[in-house]
Design a protein around this motif. Structure first.
Motif, PDB file in Angstrom:
ATOM      1  N   VAL A  91       0.862  -1.175   0.000  1.00 38.25           N
ATOM      2  CA  VAL A  91       0.000   0.000   0.000  1.00 38.25           C
ATOM      3  C   VAL A  91       0.900   1.226   0.000  1.00 38.25           C
ATOM      4  CG1 VAL A  91      -1.681   1.324   1.343  1.00 38.25           C
ATOM      5  CG2 VAL A  91      -1.910  -1.159   1.159  1.00 38.25           C
ATOM      6  N   VAL A  92       0.546   2.182  -0.857  1.00 37.80           N
ATOM      7  CA  VAL A  92       1.290   3.440  -0.973  1.00 37.80           C
ATOM      8  C   VAL A  92       0.346   4.553  -0.551  1.00 37.80           C
ATOM      9  CG1 VAL A  92       2.450   4.983  -2.593  1.00 37.80           C
ATOM     10  CG2 VAL A  92       2.701   2.517  -2.844  1.00 37.80           C
ATOM     11  N   ASN A  93       0.839   5.460   0.315  1.00 38.89           N
ATOM     12  CA  ASN A  93      -0.048   6.523   0.796  1.00 38.89           C
ATOM     13  C   ASN A  93      -0.219   7.628  -0.243  1.00 38.89           C
ATOM     14  OD1 ASN A  93       2.139   8.315   1.018  1.00 38.89           O
ATOM     15  ND2 ASN A  93       2.290   8.110   3.234  1.00 38.89           N
ATOM     16  N   GLU A  94      -0.998   8.637   0.109  1.00 39.75           N
ATOM     17  CA  GLU A  94      -1.336   9.710  -0.822  1.00 39.75           C
ATOM     18  C   GLU A  94      -0.137  10.545  -1.252  1.00 39.75           C
ATOM     19  OE1 GLU A  94      -1.892   9.611   2.450  1.00 39.75           O
ATOM     20  OE2 GLU A  94      -2.581  11.539   3.228  1.00 39.75           O
ATOM     21  N   TYR A  95       1.002  10.384  -0.565  1.00 39.06           N
ATOM     22  CA  TYR A  95       2.220  11.117  -0.915  1.00 39.06           C
ATOM     23  C   TYR A  95       3.207  10.247  -1.688  1.00 39.06           C
ATOM     24  CZ  TYR A  95       0.204  14.081   2.651  1.00 39.06           C
ATOM     25  OH  TYR A  95      -0.661  14.844   3.377  1.00 39.06           O
ATOM     26  N   GLY A  96       2.822   9.018  -1.998  1.00 39.44           N
ATOM     27  CA  GLY A  96       3.690   8.122  -2.757  1.00 39.44           C
ATOM     28  C   GLY A  96       4.682   7.347  -1.915  1.00 39.44           C
ATOM     29  N   VAL A  97       4.457   7.290  -0.606  1.00 39.39           N
ATOM     30  CA  VAL A  97       5.361   6.591   0.313  1.00 39.39           C
ATOM     31  C   VAL A  97       4.743   5.249   0.696  1.00 39.39           C
ATOM     32  CG1 VAL A  97       6.504   6.707   2.566  1.00 39.39           C
ATOM     33  CG2 VAL A  97       6.204   8.784   1.216  1.00 39.39           C
ATOM     34  N   ARG A  98       5.552   4.184   0.591  1.00 40.93           N
ATOM     35  CA  ARG A  98       5.071   2.852   0.977  1.00 40.93           C
ATOM     36  C   ARG A  98       4.802   2.782   2.462  1.00 40.93           C
ATOM     37  NH1 ARG A  98       9.338  -1.300  -1.205  1.00 40.93           N
ATOM     38  NH2 ARG A  98      10.658   0.473  -0.877  1.00 40.93           N
ATOM     39  N   SER A  99       3.719   2.122   2.840  1.00 45.54           N
ATOM     40  CA  SER A  99       3.417   1.867   4.241  1.00 45.54           C
ATOM     41  C   SER A  99       4.207   0.633   4.666  1.00 45.54           C
ATOM     42  CB  SER A  99       1.919   1.619   4.435  1.00 45.54           C
ATOM     43  OG  SER A  99       1.183   2.749   4.056  1.00 45.54           O
ATOM     44  N   ALA A 100       5.133   0.811   5.591  1.00 50.55           N
ATOM     45  CA  ALA A 100       6.037  -0.277   5.985  1.00 50.55           C
ATOM     46  C   ALA A 100       5.286  -1.487   6.523  1.00 50.55           C
ATOM     47  CB  ALA A 100       7.035   0.224   7.025  1.00 50.55           C
ATOM     48  N   TYR A 101       4.192  -1.285   7.240  1.00 50.03           N
ATOM     49  CA  TYR A 101       3.468  -2.412   7.822  1.00 50.03           C
ATOM     50  C   TYR A 101       2.450  -3.013   6.850  1.00 50.03           C
ATOM     51  CZ  TYR A 101      -0.348   0.875   8.677  1.00 50.03           C
ATOM     52  OH  TYR A 101      -1.347   1.801   8.522  1.00 50.03           O
ATOM     53  N   LEU A 102       2.331  -2.445   5.647  1.00 52.27           N
ATOM     54  CA  LEU A 102       1.418  -2.977   4.641  1.00 52.27           C
ATOM     55  C   LEU A 102       2.199  -3.352   3.384  1.00 52.27           C
ATOM     56  CD1 LEU A 102      -1.587  -0.503   5.028  1.00 52.27           C
ATOM     57  CD2 LEU A 102      -1.424  -2.861   5.852  1.00 52.27           C
ATOM     58  N   GLU A 103       3.170  -4.233   3.586  1.00 55.10           N
ATOM     59  CA  GLU A 103       3.955  -4.746   2.466  1.00 55.10           C
ATOM     60  C   GLU A 103       4.284  -6.207   2.742  1.00 55.10           C
ATOM     61  OE1 GLU A 103       7.682  -3.541  -0.378  1.00 55.10           O
ATOM     62  OE2 GLU A 103       7.567  -2.627   1.593  1.00 55.10           O
ATOM     63  N   LYS A 104       4.098  -7.051   1.738  1.00 52.68           N
ATOM     64  CA  LYS A 104       4.297  -8.491   1.917  1.00 52.68           C
ATOM     65  C   LYS A 104       4.812  -9.091   0.620  1.00 52.68           C
ATOM     66  CE  LYS A 104       3.438 -12.583   3.902  1.00 52.68           C
ATOM     67  NZ  LYS A 104       4.207 -13.040   5.017  1.00 52.68           N
ATOM     68  N   ILE A 105       5.787  -9.991   0.756  1.00 51.81           N
ATOM     69  CA  ILE A 105       6.289 -10.759  -0.372  1.00 51.81           C
ATOM     70  C   ILE A 105       6.003 -12.228  -0.091  1.00 51.81           C
ATOM     71  CG2 ILE A 105       8.347 -11.502  -1.632  1.00 51.81           C
ATOM     72  CD1 ILE A 105       9.502  -8.710  -1.087  1.00 51.81           C
ATOM     73  N   ILE A 106       5.403 -12.887  -1.056  1.00 47.93           N
ATOM     74  CA  ILE A 106       5.170 -14.334  -0.979  1.00 47.93           C
ATOM     75  C   ILE A 106       6.097 -14.969  -2.001  1.00 47.93           C
ATOM     76  CG2 ILE A 106       3.513 -16.205  -1.317  1.00 47.93           C
ATOM     77  CD1 ILE A 106       1.311 -14.166  -0.580  1.00 47.93           C
ATOM     78  N   ASP A 107       6.978 -15.834  -1.536  1.00 50.44           N
ATOM     79  CA  ASP A 107       7.970 -16.448  -2.414  1.00 50.44           C
ATOM     80  C   ASP A 107       7.833 -17.965  -2.340  1.00 50.44           C
ATOM     81  OD1 ASP A 107      10.178 -17.301  -3.835  1.00 50.44           O
ATOM     82  OD2 ASP A 107      11.600 -16.021  -2.784  1.00 50.44           O
ATOM     83  N   ASN A 108       7.249 -18.540  -3.374  1.00 50.36           N
ATOM     84  CA  ASN A 108       7.084 -19.991  -3.460  1.00 50.36           C
ATOM     85  C   ASN A 108       7.978 -20.585  -4.541  1.00 50.36           C
ATOM     86  OD1 ASN A 108       5.084 -20.093  -1.458  1.00 50.36           O
ATOM     87  ND2 ASN A 108       3.525 -19.535  -2.925  1.00 50.36           N
ATOM     88  N   GLN A 109       9.035 -19.866  -4.881  1.00 51.50           N
ATOM     89  CA  GLN A 109       9.948 -20.364  -5.898  1.00 51.50           C
ATOM     90  C   GLN A 109      10.714 -21.559  -5.359  1.00 51.50           C
ATOM     91  OE1 GLN A 109      11.872 -16.989  -8.272  1.00 51.50           O
ATOM     92  NE2 GLN A 109      11.610 -16.120  -6.226  1.00 51.50           N
ATOM     93  N   PRO A 110      11.015 -22.528  -6.214  1.00 49.09           N
ATOM     94  CA  PRO A 110      11.821 -23.651  -5.739  1.00 49.09           C
ATOM     95  C   PRO A 110      13.224 -23.163  -5.373  1.00 49.09           C
ATOM     96  CG  PRO A 110      11.450 -23.794  -8.103  1.00 49.09           C
ATOM     97  CD  PRO A 110      10.648 -22.642  -7.606  1.00 49.09           C
ATOM     98  N   ALA A 111      13.794 -23.810  -4.378  1.00 46.39           N
ATOM     99  CA  ALA A 111      15.149 -23.449  -3.967  1.00 46.39           C
ATOM    100  C   ALA A 111      16.123 -23.743  -5.105  1.00 46.39           C
ATOM    101  CB  ALA A 111      15.546 -24.222  -2.718  1.00 46.39           C
ATOM    102  N   PRO A 112      17.117 -22.877  -5.284  1.00 45.88           N
ATOM    103  CA  PRO A 112      18.089 -23.147  -6.350  1.00 45.88           C
ATOM    104  C   PRO A 112      18.901 -24.395  -6.038  1.00 45.88           C
ATOM    105  CG  PRO A 112      18.780 -21.260  -5.053  1.00 45.88           C
ATOM    106  CD  PRO A 112      17.419 -21.660  -4.564  1.00 45.88           C
ATOM    107  N   GLU A 113      19.279 -25.091  -7.080  1.00 47.43           N
ATOM    108  CA  GLU A 113      20.122 -26.268  -6.907  1.00 47.43           C
ATOM    109  C   GLU A 113      21.511 -25.824  -6.446  1.00 47.43           C
ATOM    110  OE1 GLU A 113      19.313 -29.519  -7.283  1.00 47.43           O
ATOM    111  OE2 GLU A 113      17.254 -28.847  -7.592  1.00 47.43           O
ATOM    112  N   PRO A 114      22.091 -26.506  -5.471  1.00 52.56           N
ATOM    113  CA  PRO A 114      23.436 -26.120  -5.029  1.00 52.56           C
ATOM    114  C   PRO A 114      24.445 -26.384  -6.148  1.00 52.56           C
ATOM    115  CG  PRO A 114      22.724 -28.119  -3.913  1.00 52.56           C
ATOM    116  CD  PRO A 114      21.559 -27.625  -4.726  1.00 52.56           C
TER     117      PRO A 114
END
Length: 90
Positions: free
Chosen positions: A58-81
């Protein structure tokens, strides 16, 4: 930024699935409206097995991201060693 977003709270998402990237932006008059959309989409994203990678914020009316309203979901497979090349002469 498009004129219709000025002074608005934005919910922004970028979701990658097997079928491609789906970016979206929704504009709301209040932070609460954007926050409700954020929580709804994050909950859906956490339950959706088709999502490979997602970024919600979520970005506020001034274009600043709300720190507590940001989430990344990462379901990518782990890289092979990486393995060391073997020397057959040893």
């Amino acid at each position: 930024m498009p004129e219709e977003y000025n002074g608005k709270f934005l919910f922004i998402s970028n979701v990658r699935t097997e079928s491609g990237l789906v970016p979206s932006t929704f504009a709301y008059d209040t932070e609460r409206e954007a926050e409700i959309k954020y929580h709804h989409e994050v909950e859906y994203g956490l339950q959706n097995a088709d999502i490979i990678l997602a970024h919600y914020m979520v970005v506020n009316e001034y274009g600043v991201r709300s720190a507590y309203l940001e989430k990344i979901i990462d379901n990518q497979p782990a890289p092979e060693p990486e393995t060391e090349p073997t020397n057959e002469n040893d």
